[in-house]
Design a protein around this motif. Structure first.
Motif, short mmCIF file in Angstrom:
data_model
loop_
_atom_site.label_atom_id
_atom_site.label_comp_id
_atom_site.label_asym_id
_atom_site.label_seq_id
_atom_site.Cartn_x
_atom_site.Cartn_y
_atom_site.Cartn_z
N THR A 1 -0.18 11.61 -9.99
CA THR A 1 -0.98 12.81 -9.81
C THR A 1 -0.17 14.06 -10.13
OG1 THR A 1 -2.35 11.75 -8.11
CG2 THR A 1 -2.33 14.15 -8.15
N ASP A 2 1.07 14.11 -9.64
CA ASP A 2 1.95 15.26 -9.89
C ASP A 2 2.25 15.39 -11.38
OD1 ASP A 2 1.99 15.82 -7.21
OD2 ASP A 2 3.94 14.89 -6.84
N ALA A 3 2.54 14.26 -12.04
CA ALA A 3 2.87 14.29 -13.46
C ALA A 3 1.68 14.82 -14.27
CB ALA A 3 3.26 12.90 -13.94
N LEU A 4 0.48 14.35 -13.94
CA LEU A 4 -0.72 14.78 -14.65
C LEU A 4 -0.99 16.26 -14.39
CD1 LEU A 4 -3.25 14.17 -16.33
CD2 LEU A 4 -4.38 13.44 -14.21
N GLN A 5 -0.83 16.69 -13.16
CA GLN A 5 -1.09 18.09 -12.81
C GLN A 5 -0.13 19.03 -13.52
OE1 GLN A 5 -1.26 18.87 -8.59
NE2 GLN A 5 -1.12 21.07 -8.84
N GLU A 6 1.14 18.63 -13.57
CA GLU A 6 2.14 19.50 -14.21
C GLU A 6 1.90 19.64 -15.70
OE1 GLU A 6 5.88 17.80 -13.16
OE2 GLU A 6 5.67 18.27 -11.03
N ILE A 7 1.59 18.54 -16.36
CA ILE A 7 1.35 18.64 -17.80
C ILE A 7 0.04 19.36 -18.07
CG2 ILE A 7 0.21 16.40 -18.04
CD1 ILE A 7 2.64 18.00 -20.55
N ALA B 1 -5.96 7.58 -16.77
CA ALA B 1 -6.20 6.16 -16.54
C ALA B 1 -5.18 5.58 -15.57
CB ALA B 1 -6.16 5.40 -17.87
N SER B 2 -3.94 6.03 -15.66
CA SER B 2 -2.90 5.60 -14.71
C SER B 2 -3.28 6.00 -13.29
CB SER B 2 -1.55 6.23 -15.07
OG SER B 2 -1.06 5.78 -16.29
N LYS B 3 -3.68 7.25 -13.14
CA LYS B 3 -4.07 7.75 -11.82
C LYS B 3 -5.25 6.96 -11.26
CE LYS B 3 -5.77 11.96 -9.57
NZ LYS B 3 -6.16 13.37 -9.77
N SER B 4 -6.26 6.70 -12.12
CA SER B 4 -7.43 5.95 -11.67
C SER B 4 -7.08 4.51 -11.33
CB SER B 4 -8.51 5.98 -12.75
OG SER B 4 -8.98 7.30 -12.98
N ALA C 1 7.48 4.40 -16.20
CA ALA C 1 6.85 4.50 -17.52
C ALA C 1 5.97 5.75 -17.60
CB ALA C 1 6.04 3.25 -17.82
N ILE C 2 5.24 6.02 -16.51
CA ILE C 2 4.41 7.23 -16.46
C ILE C 2 5.29 8.47 -16.56
CG2 ILE C 2 2.94 8.64 -14.96
CD1 ILE C 2 1.81 6.04 -13.82
N ASP C 3 6.39 8.47 -15.84
CA ASP C 3 7.29 9.62 -15.83
C ASP C 3 7.86 9.87 -17.23
OD1 ASP C 3 8.79 11.68 -14.37
OD2 ASP C 3 10.54 10.46 -14.84
N GLU C 4 8.28 8.80 -17.90
CA GLU C 4 8.83 8.94 -19.25
C GLU C 4 7.76 9.45 -20.22
OE1 GLU C 4 11.88 8.52 -20.54
OE2 GLU C 4 12.73 8.18 -18.56
N PHE C 5 6.56 8.91 -20.11
CA PHE C 5 5.49 9.31 -21.01
C PHE C 5 5.12 10.78 -20.79
CE2 PHE C 5 0.76 9.28 -21.92
CZ PHE C 5 0.91 9.37 -23.30
N ALA C 6 4.97 11.18 -19.53
CA ALA C 6 4.63 12.57 -19.23
C ALA C 6 5.70 13.52 -19.75
CB ALA C 6 4.42 12.76 -17.73
N SER C 7 6.96 13.14 -19.59
CA SER C 7 8.06 13.99 -20.06
C SER C 7 8.03 14.17 -21.57
CB SER C 7 9.40 13.38 -19.64
OG SER C 7 9.52 13.34 -18.23
N LEU D 1 0.83 -1.21 0.00
CA LEU D 1 0.00 0.00 0.00
C LEU D 1 0.86 1.26 0.00
CD1 LEU D 1 -2.96 -0.76 2.44
CD2 LEU D 1 -3.13 -0.12 0.03
N LYS D 2 1.94 1.25 0.75
CA LYS D 2 2.84 2.40 0.79
C LYS D 2 3.43 2.65 -0.60
CE LYS D 2 7.01 4.19 3.02
NZ LYS D 2 8.11 3.91 3.98
N LEU D 3 3.82 1.58 -1.27
CA LEU D 3 4.38 1.70 -2.62
C LEU D 3 3.34 2.27 -3.58
CD1 LEU D 3 6.65 0.98 -4.72
CD2 LEU D 3 5.46 -1.19 -5.00
N ILE D 4 2.10 1.76 -3.51
CA ILE D 4 1.05 2.23 -4.42
C ILE D 4 0.75 3.70 -4.15
CG2 ILE D 4 -1.34 1.93 -5.14
CD1 ILE D 4 -1.11 -1.03 -4.36
N CYS D 5 0.70 4.10 -2.89
CA CYS D 5 0.44 5.50 -2.55
C CYS D 5 1.52 6.41 -3.12
CB CYS D 5 0.36 5.68 -1.03
SG CYS D 5 -1.16 5.02 -0.29
N GLU D 6 2.78 5.98 -3.05
CA GLU D 6 3.86 6.77 -3.60
C GLU D 6 3.74 6.89 -5.12
OE1 GLU D 6 7.24 4.65 -2.21
OE2 GLU D 6 7.20 5.53 -0.19
N ALA D 7 3.38 5.78 -5.77
CA ALA D 7 3.19 5.80 -7.23
C ALA D 7 2.01 6.67 -7.61
CB ALA D 7 2.98 4.37 -7.74
N GLN D 8 0.94 6.63 -6.82
CA GLN D 8 -0.24 7.45 -7.09
C GLN D 8 0.12 8.93 -6.97
OE1 GLN D 8 -3.48 6.83 -4.36
NE2 GLN D 8 -4.89 8.14 -5.47
#
Length: 336
Positions: free
Chosen positions: A173-179, A225-228, A265-271, A162-169
């Motif tokens: 969220t940050d990646a989506l918000q920034e873009i 979709a990643s965030k959800s 993968a999310i980080d690379e895609f957002a970048s 759960l801790k790992l998933i929360c960190e990934a979430q």
């Protein structure tokens, strides 16, 4: 006490503790699977040793807070106390069986290594800087912090995952918000205008073309979709998963491995969504996210802790994932 004597003792201490860190990082558990594991007793004992480590750090730091230096006997007693407590900590870590979960062991390993490394830094600070240095005070505080967080570290594999998933979430969220903020401002030039005092907003390198903008909608949809996916996965694990079955413990570890693949993968895609767009790179990064989404959804569907009600959101996200990826491909074909 001769200065060289305490320096040698502290140097030997840091060497021995560094060996202990290597053992914790690379060593295997001494506890055989199948032997009954008493979780409450284990974590209570480990918590006491963490407190003891902080106590030993305090004694070491106070002894070297100001002259005069301790006697040889006092210094040897201090070093012996630190080494014995560290040995007890390492021994207890080894008693955590793999059957309790690989992610739990990794989380516990990080906490153990962190507090031992704090003692190493403290001893080095005294060895190299003498009594009462700022480095000594900072290192002492780091050991205290490492011990104080023990109540918050995961105590079973569900909590660790759960801790790992929360960190990934949070990262998603940050990646989506920034873009999204960049989209709302029309590119990345506006921020540079303020920083540089120059009109760079009109530079095509810093803005999306009309063709680029047609891609942003489905790309943002894939990030959403990643965030959800991470949120729904977290909710399901939190509500339904337990660690009274070795199969579920293993499934949680496997789920964590997939989350580990998704985050970068999310980080690379957002970048790759920032201007100027390179369509091939965007396609490759988007495909990676799309495929990992599918892998996670297919895996979760088969997990024992997933209920019939969960199948609805799994089906929905499968469709959303495919829909966004199809739209990305359609727009890429139009602009290529």
């Amino acid at each position: 006490m001769a200065e060289n004597s305490y320096i040698e003792l502290l140097h030997n201490l840091t060497t021995n503790l560094a060996i202990a860190v290597d053992q914790v990082k690379g060593g295997e558990t001494k506890e055989k699977d199948g032997i009954e594991f008493h979780a409450d007793d284990y974590w209570n004992r480990l918590g006491l040793v963490f407190k003891a480590i902080a106590h030993e750090a305090t004694k070491l730091s106070l002894t070297f807070s100001s002259p005069p230096l301790p006697t040889a006997q006092e210094c040897e007693s201090l070093v012996t106390g630190v080494e014995k407590t560290t040995l007890a900590l390492v021994s207890l870590y080894y008693r955590l069986p793999k059957s309790q979960g690989l992610r739990l062991r990794k989380s516990t390993q990080n906490a153990v290594v962190n507090v031992i490394q704090g003692i190493i830094d403290l001893a080095k600070a005294v060895e190299h800087n003498g009594c009462g240095s700022s480095e000594q005070l900072q290192s002492t505080g780091n050991v205290w912090n490492g011990a104080d967080i023990f109540p918050q570290i995961p105590k079973d594999n569900r909590e660790a995952v759960l801790k790992l998933i929360c960190e990934a979430q949070g990262m998603a969220t940050d990646a989506l918000q920034e873009i999204q903020e960049a989209v709302d401002s029309g590119g990345i030039g506006d921020d540079l205008d303020e920083l540089l005092g120059e009109d760079v907003g009109s530079d095509n390198e810093n803005t999306w073309s009309d063709r680029d903008k047609t891609l942003l909608g489905p790309c943002l949809g894939l990030l959403k979709a990643s965030k959800s996916l991470l949120k729904k996965t977290k909710d399901t694990v939190k509500k339904n998963a337990c660690c009274n079955s070795e199969k579920i413990v293993t499934q949680l570890d496997d789920l964590a491995d997939n989350i580990d693949r998704l985050s970068p993968a999310i980080d690379e895609f957002a970048s790759s969504l920032y201007p100027p767009l390179h369509y091939q790179t965007l396609n490759e990064n988007g495909k990676a996210v799309y495929q990992i989404h599918g892998t996670i959804l297919d895996f979760i569907r088969k997990c024992e802790f997933v209920t019939e009600n969960d199948q609805q959101w799994i089906d929905f996200l499968h469709k959303a994932n495919q829909h966004n990826w199809d739209n990305i491909n359609t727009h890429l074909n139009e602009v290529s």
